[in-house]
Motif scaffolding. Structure first.
Motif, PDB file in Angstrom:
ATOM      1  N   GLU A  37      13.085  14.529  87.554  1.00 21.61           N
ATOM      2  CA  GLU A  37      13.233  13.259  88.262  1.00 21.61           C
ATOM      3  C   GLU A  37      14.701  12.859  88.361  1.00 21.61           C
ATOM      4  O   GLU A  37      15.135  12.317  89.385  1.00 21.61           O
ATOM      5  N   LEU A  38      15.481  13.137  87.313  1.00 20.56           N
ATOM      6  CA  LEU A  38      16.908  12.829  87.357  1.00 20.56           C
ATOM      7  C   LEU A  38      17.584  13.585  88.494  1.00 20.56           C
ATOM      8  O   LEU A  38      18.387  13.013  89.242  1.00 20.56           O
ATOM      9  N   TRP A  39      17.278  14.853  88.644  1.00 23.11           N
ATOM     10  CA  TRP A  39      17.845  15.640  89.734  1.00 23.11           C
ATOM     11  C   TRP A  39      17.417  15.079  91.093  1.00 23.11           C
ATOM     12  O   TRP A  39      18.153  15.184  92.078  1.00 23.11           O
ATOM     13  N   ARG A  40      16.249  14.457  91.146  1.00 20.59           N
ATOM     14  CA  ARG A  40      15.757  13.920  92.416  1.00 20.59           C
ATOM     15  C   ARG A  40      16.430  12.606  92.781  1.00 20.59           C
ATOM     16  O   ARG A  40      16.735  12.361  93.956  1.00 20.59           O
ATOM     17  N   VAL A  41      16.700  11.751  91.785  1.00 20.28           N
ATOM     18  CA  VAL A  41      17.134  10.383  92.099  1.00 20.28           C
ATOM     19  C   VAL A  41      18.633  10.158  91.926  1.00 20.28           C
ATOM     20  O   VAL A  41      19.182   9.223  92.519  1.00 20.28           O
ATOM     21  N   ASP A  42      19.309  10.963  91.101  1.00 19.18           N
ATOM     22  CA  ASP A  42      20.739  10.755  90.905  1.00 19.18           C
ATOM     23  C   ASP A  42      21.503  11.244  92.138  1.00 19.18           C
ATOM     24  O   ASP A  42      21.322  12.378  92.593  1.00 19.18           O
ATOM     25  N   GLY A  43      22.380  10.386  92.656  1.00 21.35           N
ATOM     26  CA  GLY A  43      23.077  10.708  93.891  1.00 21.35           C
ATOM     27  C   GLY A  43      23.898  11.982  93.818  1.00 21.35           C
ATOM     28  O   GLY A  43      23.867  12.813  94.730  1.00 21.35           O
ATOM     29  N   ASN A  44      24.642  12.157  92.723  1.00 17.50           N
ATOM     30  CA  ASN A  44      25.476  13.346  92.586  1.00 17.50           C
ATOM     31  C   ASN A  44      24.641  14.613  92.441  1.00 17.50           C
ATOM     32  O   ASN A  44      24.948  15.650  93.038  1.00 17.50           O
ATOM     33  N   LEU A  45      23.589  14.547  91.625  1.00 17.28           N
ATOM     34  CA  LEU A  45      22.732  15.713  91.470  1.00 17.28           C
ATOM     35  C   LEU A  45      21.955  16.000  92.740  1.00 17.28           C
ATOM     36  O   LEU A  45      21.701  17.156  93.088  1.00 17.28           O
ATOM     37  N   ARG A  46      21.573  14.953  93.453  1.00 11.83           N
ATOM     38  CA  ARG A  46      20.821  15.127  94.688  1.00 11.83           C
ATOM     39  C   ARG A  46      21.615  15.956  95.700  1.00 11.83           C
ATOM     40  O   ARG A  46      21.042  16.766  96.433  1.00 11.83           O
ATOM     41  N   ASP A  47      22.919  15.785  95.701  1.00 14.35           N
ATOM     42  CA  ASP A  47      23.760  16.598  96.585  1.00 14.35           C
ATOM     43  C   ASP A  47      23.589  18.078  96.288  1.00 14.35           C
ATOM     44  O   ASP A  47      23.608  18.919  97.191  1.00 14.35           O
TER      45      ASP A  47
END
Length: 207
Positions: A37-47
């Protein structure tokens, strides 16, 4: 980058070898869902989920391919390739009186179990095949040597309905303390990611 992970359930000592590998993977699975979920919602990781590399493969899929082992494809958030490490601040709530940290909770060996559950496993022992939602499998660490510092605070878990064992025969008359599941914990883990050196490949992790 800073965020918190949560776990509630049994946390066994690493000295409990008979149950240890499967137990660690159960905890690892709980963290997988939160990190996914962190990878999905965090802006930097989402990139990094959206961006592709030179082979037209999403960046995080490239990480999963790099760390394929034991029939799984792992995505560690902290690894040597990106020159990152992390510090952990752990709040552990558990049954029992205030104090008694070493004798009552075997804190060192329970923390070893936690650290192992935060990393890619070091063996395939009792490791079940990944479900469809576990490909790739998200973990915090490539290995636990990337934990640069740890602080631990323990306190009494006051919600007794959460840790009283339900398998006690009714005919036994036990006190609340006697019927408590001493392995039960609530953990709130504050994670801070740091860079050993700043590179274009880890700016999304330390920004």
């Amino acid at each position: 980058m800073r965020f918190r992970l949560f776990y509630e359930g049994d946390l066994l000592s690493s000295a409990n070898k008979s149950k240890r590998p499967a137990h660690k993977h159960d905890i690892r699975r709980a963290f997988h869902k939160q990190l996914q979920e962190l990878w999905r919602v965090d802006g930097n990781l989402r990139d990094w989920v959206d961006r592709v590399d030179n082979n037209d493969v999403p960046k995080f899929q490239g990480i999963a391919d790099r760390y394929g082992k034991w029939g799984h494809r792992w995505v560690p958030l902290v690894d040597d390739v990106h020159s990152t490490h992390c510090s952990l601040d752990v709040l552990m709530l558990r049954p029992g009186r205030v104090g008694g940290l070493i004798v009552e909770t075997d804190i060192d060996n329970r923390l070893k179990t936690l650290f192992d559950a935060l990393q890619i496993p070091t063996s395939q022992s009792q490791l079940e095949p990944p479900t469809s939602d576990e490909d790739p499998f998200f973990v915090l660490l490539e290995n636990d040597s990337l934990i640069s510092s740890v602080s631990v605070t323990t306190d009494r878990l006051l919600a007794t309905e959460r840790y009283i064992r339900n398998d006690i025969p009714d005919k036994l008359t036990l006190s609340r303390d006697q019927s408590a599941n001493r392995d039960h914990v609530v953990l709130i883990i504050s994670v801070a990611i740091h860079a050993a050196k700043t590179t274009t490949d880890n700016l999304h992790l330390i920004g």
